[in-house]
Design a protein around this motif. Structure first.
Motif, PDB file in Angstrom:
ATOM      1  N   PRO A  47       0.818  -1.407   0.104  1.00 43.46           N
ATOM      2  CA  PRO A  47       0.002  -0.116  -0.123  1.00 43.46           C
ATOM      3  C   PRO A  47       0.650   1.149   0.167  1.00 43.46           C
ATOM      4  O   PRO A  47       0.323   2.275  -0.047  1.00 43.46           O
ATOM      5  N   GLU A  48       2.109   1.014  -0.008  1.00 41.26           N
ATOM      6  CA  GLU A  48       2.815   2.148  -0.080  1.00 41.26           C
ATOM      7  C   GLU A  48       2.887   3.298  -1.303  1.00 41.26           C
ATOM      8  O   GLU A  48       2.794   4.391  -0.812  1.00 41.26           O
ATOM      9  N   ARG A  49       2.341   2.728  -2.211  1.00 43.31           N
ATOM     10  CA  ARG A  49       2.433   3.623  -3.575  1.00 43.31           C
ATOM     11  C   ARG A  49       0.876   3.543  -3.873  1.00 43.31           C
ATOM     12  O   ARG A  49       0.404   2.755  -3.909  1.00 43.31           O
ATOM     13  N   ALA A  50       0.412   4.842  -4.200  1.00 44.73           N
ATOM     14  CA  ALA A  50      -0.942   5.022  -4.429  1.00 44.73           C
ATOM     15  C   ALA A  50      -1.199   4.122  -5.594  1.00 44.73           C
ATOM     16  O   ALA A  50      -0.822   4.335  -6.812  1.00 44.73           O
ATOM     17  N   GLY A  51      -2.669   3.293  -5.536  1.00 42.16           N
ATOM     18  CA  GLY A  51      -3.084   2.768  -6.739  1.00 42.16           C
ATOM     19  C   GLY A  51      -2.150   1.579  -7.023  1.00 42.16           C
ATOM     20  O   GLY A  51      -2.583   0.693  -7.973  1.00 42.16           O
ATOM     21  N   ARG A  52      -1.246   1.171  -6.505  1.00 46.82           N
ATOM     22  CA  ARG A  52      -0.042   0.062  -7.144  1.00 46.82           C
ATOM     23  C   ARG A  52      -0.387  -0.930  -5.831  1.00 46.82           C
ATOM     24  O   ARG A  52      -0.669  -0.875  -4.797  1.00 46.82           O
ATOM     25  N   GLY A  53       0.145  -2.183  -6.112  1.00 45.10           N
ATOM     26  CA  GLY A  53       0.379  -3.193  -5.109  1.00 45.10           C
ATOM     27  C   GLY A  53      -0.674  -4.209  -5.205  1.00 45.10           C
ATOM     28  O   GLY A  53      -0.916  -5.053  -4.217  1.00 45.10           O
ATOM     29  N   TRP A  54      -1.873  -4.229  -6.027  1.00 44.98           N
ATOM     30  CA  TRP A  54      -2.928  -5.289  -6.023  1.00 44.98           C
ATOM     31  C   TRP A  54      -2.407  -6.696  -6.557  1.00 44.98           C
ATOM     32  O   TRP A  54      -1.916  -6.589  -7.878  1.00 44.98           O
ATOM     33  N   LEU A  55      -2.846  -7.602  -5.998  1.00 45.90           N
ATOM     34  CA  LEU A  55      -2.789  -8.956  -6.537  1.00 45.90           C
ATOM     35  C   LEU A  55      -4.109  -9.403  -6.652  1.00 45.90           C
ATOM     36  O   LEU A  55      -5.161  -9.329  -5.907  1.00 45.90           O
ATOM     37  N   GLU A  99      -5.724   1.690  -9.988  1.00 48.06           N
ATOM     38  CA  GLU A  99      -6.641   0.892  -9.538  1.00 48.06           C
ATOM     39  C   GLU A  99      -7.529   0.108 -10.568  1.00 48.06           C
ATOM     40  O   GLU A  99      -7.863  -1.088 -10.542  1.00 48.06           O
ATOM     41  N   GLN A 100      -8.143   1.039 -11.418  1.00 51.83           N
ATOM     42  CA  GLN A 100      -9.204   0.806 -12.092  1.00 51.83           C
ATOM     43  C   GLN A 100      -8.826  -0.252 -13.246  1.00 51.83           C
ATOM     44  O   GLN A 100      -9.610  -1.290 -13.818  1.00 51.83           O
ATOM     45  N   MET A 101      -7.549  -0.437 -13.744  1.00 53.55           N
ATOM     46  CA  MET A 101      -6.931  -1.337 -14.604  1.00 53.55           C
ATOM     47  C   MET A 101      -6.569  -2.539 -14.101  1.00 53.55           C
ATOM     48  O   MET A 101      -6.139  -3.370 -14.720  1.00 53.55           O
ATOM     49  N   SER A 102      -6.086  -2.208 -12.790  1.00 48.82           N
ATOM     50  CA  SER A 102      -5.379  -3.356 -11.999  1.00 48.82           C
ATOM     51  C   SER A 102      -6.400  -4.603 -11.306  1.00 48.82           C
ATOM     52  O   SER A 102      -6.041  -5.783 -11.189  1.00 48.82           O
ATOM     53  N   LEU A 103      -7.846  -4.037 -11.346  1.00 46.00           N
ATOM     54  CA  LEU A 103      -8.600  -4.782 -10.677  1.00 46.00           C
ATOM     55  C   LEU A 103      -9.649  -5.508 -11.541  1.00 46.00           C
ATOM     56  O   LEU A 103      -9.743  -5.209 -12.758  1.00 46.00           O
ATOM     57  N   TYR A 104     -10.479  -6.245 -11.151  1.00 46.93           N
ATOM     58  CA  TYR A 104     -11.591  -6.694 -11.975  1.00 46.93           C
ATOM     59  C   TYR A 104     -12.724  -5.878 -12.236  1.00 46.93           C
ATOM     60  O   TYR A 104     -12.789  -4.736 -11.216  1.00 46.93           O
ATOM     61  N   PRO A 105     -13.442  -5.689 -13.174  1.00 45.56           N
ATOM     62  CA  PRO A 105     -14.359  -4.564 -13.419  1.00 45.56           C
ATOM     63  C   PRO A 105     -15.650  -4.848 -12.381  1.00 45.56           C
ATOM     64  O   PRO A 105     -15.782  -5.882 -11.940  1.00 45.56           O
TER      65      PRO A 105
END
Length: 151
Positions: A47-55, A99-105
């Motif tokens: 969670p350090e970088r905004a919008g990043r780090g999603w699996l 995050e919109q591109m990293s996560l499921y719709p």
């Protein structure tokens, strides 16, 4: 044996490995969901970088815990697990920016806090969120509800 035959054999072997990996992922998904339904659940590991780090992953309720499995892993064991009694729902928000591109719709990001003060960010669909909130609020069968005596 000519070089092109070696290359053709290597490409065939690589294709076979990719096919076996895909079949193993399908079998793993079936095995994980046999004792109860799984649902799409993403977890933010950095969670350090905004919008990043999603699996991307799968969630499964197992008794008193929520288990999270990485989507492209072959491991039958959960990568993370959270106990219901140690998890508190803090709120939800819509995915922002990257995050919109990293996560499921259509997934929403939910924020939870553990008893030790750590923040946990998960992303799931609206119907899964409703089930998650119900799971958090419900107690186990036969739970002792200590209520003050009425006077």
């Amino acid at each position: 044996m000519p070089v092109w035959q070696w290359l053709l054999d290597a490409a065939g072997g690589l294709l076979l490995l990719v096919l076996c990996y895909g079949v193993a992922l399908i079998v793993r998904r079936r095995v994980l969901s046999r004792n109860g339904g799984t649902f799409e659940l993403s977890f933010r590991v950095r969670p350090e970088r905004a919008g990043r780090g999603w699996l991307l992953g799968l969630g499964r309720y197992s008794g008193e815990s929520l288990e999270w499995f990485r989507i492209f892993s072959l491991s039958p064991r959960p990568k993370r697990s959270w106990e219901r009694s140690h998890l508190r729902y803090s709120g939800r928000r819509a995915p922002e920016g990257v995050e919109q591109m990293s996560l499921y719709p259509d997934h929403v990001v939910i924020c939870c806090r553990t008893d030790d003060g750590a923040d946990v960010e998960l992303a799931m669909g609206p119907s899964s969120l409703m089930g998650f909130q119900a799971w958090l609020e419900s107690g186990p069968p036969g739970a002792s509800w200590e209520r003050p005596a009425r006077r």
